[in-house]
Write an enzyme that holds these catalytic residues in place. Structure first.
Site, PDB file in Angstrom:
ATOM      1  N   ASP A   1       0.825  -1.211   0.000  1.00  0.00           N
ATOM      2  CA  ASP A   1       0.000   0.000   0.000  1.00  0.00           C
ATOM      3  C   ASP A   1       0.856   1.256   0.000  1.00  0.00           C
ATOM      4  OD1 ASP A   1      -2.640  -1.014  -0.010  1.00  0.00           O
ATOM      5  OD2 ASP A   1      -2.543  -1.452   2.120  1.00  0.00           O
ATOM      6  N   VAL A   2       1.867   1.292   0.848  1.00  0.00           N
ATOM      7  CA  VAL A   2       2.705   2.485   0.952  1.00  0.00           C
ATOM      8  C   VAL A   2       3.496   2.696  -0.328  1.00  0.00           C
ATOM      9  CG1 VAL A   2       4.651   3.517   2.173  1.00  0.00           C
ATOM     10  CG2 VAL A   2       2.814   2.424   3.466  1.00  0.00           C
TER      11      VAL A   2
END
Length: 370
Positions: free
Chosen positions: A168-169
């Protein structure tokens, strides 16, 4: 920093969870005016732990520096207000299921009629046209499907997820880069209608050269624990009071650590003569370092290796890393005001403009506060 670099840029954040909201927060930290648009129920991450006095630190980490607007997009008035907001925006960020943006009249083909200068950043699991476009896509799912979990862990053990929302990051960062490139293209007279990123592409990027290697030879790398697959010795070694990671694989590092260990007699050992030879005889090379490390504290090992010019570090817990003054992590943790007026710790976006840290101007948006 007198004027943040993205001052005057307006961003509409329609994301939920991590990837899209964190991208929007990076832009907010760089000075953009970000309006977070939520349904009346709010971003689900408002109800995800960890918590501080009942407030979600998960939500805080992704949504600092934003204003909040609540809209029910199932109503004509909600859709009309959304379109009004988009008319004033430079960037629209979303991570709906593919097709939803088109249903509300803001897909790449419709958006120019609403605001021809607005760039839409689309975050999805697999891509707008993928046969898996309707599938649920969470970090753990993409770690599993991409092969990332399969190469992580001990060789004889089960596959292992990375212990943070790394996909996600990575997707958030890639999306922010795409948004900035599109803004630059627009200012140069070009026209980029949309920026598209996927969790799948981010997961594959995190695999580094191993996707290419598998494509080339049709084999998978074995799970390898803490070793560096392309170098040896490079591993985590037990010290008297914890663990240290030592990277002594390249020839110059190997010669230096043998001097530190008082084992220069091994310089003529054919098992260790080259890095390839040390990879072939990894267990023997590891044993040389392991026996030395086991007799010393981690801090002592760090000092000795630093003096010798060999990469090495204590394997910290997060709280130990926070307490290490050399890392200055405390300078990267900033407090923002939560809905109860309590200061919540959050971590700054990982970018600086010269010596200037990202700017923190506002706290968290209460649901529909603006």
């Amino acid at each position: 920093m007198t004027v943040p670099p993205l001052d005057g840029i307006r961003v509409i954040d329609m994301g939920r969870w991590i990837a899209a909201p964190y991208c929007a927060m990076i832009l907010a930290d760089l000075g953009a005016d970000v309006v977070k648009i939520e349904s009346p129920a709010g971003d689900p991450s408002r109800h995800e732990g960890p918590y501080l006095d009942g407030e979600s630190l998960y939500f805080a980490q992704m949504n600092r520096n934003k204003r909040g607007l609540t809209l029910d997009l199932r109503t004509d008035s909600g859709l009309e207000r959304l379109h009004e907001e988009v008319r004033e925006a430079d960037i629209l960020i979303e991570n709906f299921r593919p097709g939803v943006l088109e249903q509300i009249g803001l897909g790449p083909e419709d958006l120019p009629r609403v605001n021809p200068r607005c760039i839409v950043a689309r975050v999805s699991g697999f891509g707008q046209q993928s046969p898996l476009r309707e599938s649920s896509a969470f970090d753990c799912i993409l770690q599993s499907m991409s092969g990332l979990a399969a190469i992580n862990g001990q060789e004889e053990d089960f596959p292992l997820l990375v212990g943070s929302y790394i996909v996600d990051v990575a997707t958030a960062m890639s999306t922010a880069v795409g948004c900035l490139a599109a803004l630059h293209e627009r200012e140069c007279g070009g026209r980029v209608t949309s920026v598209e990123t996927t969790l799948l592409d981010s997961a594959l990027a995190l695999l580094g050269p191993w996707v290419a290697a598998a494509a080339a030879n049709g084999t998978d790398p074995a799970r390898a624990g803490n070793i560096d697959r392309t170098s040896a010795p490079a591993n985590a070694y037990r010290a008297r009071d914890g663990w240290v990671y030592i990277h002594a694989g390249p020839d110059n590092f190997w010669r230096r650590i043998l001097k530190v260990l008082g084992r220069e007699d091994l310089l003529g050992d054919e098992r260790f003569a080259t890095e390839d030879a040390r990879i072939e005889n990894r267990a023997d090379a590891d044993a040389v370092i392991a026996s030395w490390a086991a007799e010393r504290d981690a801090a002592e090992i760090e000092r000795i290796l630093a003096d010798a010019g060999v990469p090495g570090a204590k394997v910290n817990t997060i709280t130990e890393a926070l307490a290490d003054p050399r890392l200055a992590i405390a300078e990267r943790v900033v407090g923002v005001t939560g809905r109860q007026g309590r200061e919540l710790p959050t971590l700054l976006a990982p970018v600086r403009m010269g010596k200037d840290a990202p700017s923190v101007r506002t706290g968290l948006p209460a649901l529909g506060a603006d």
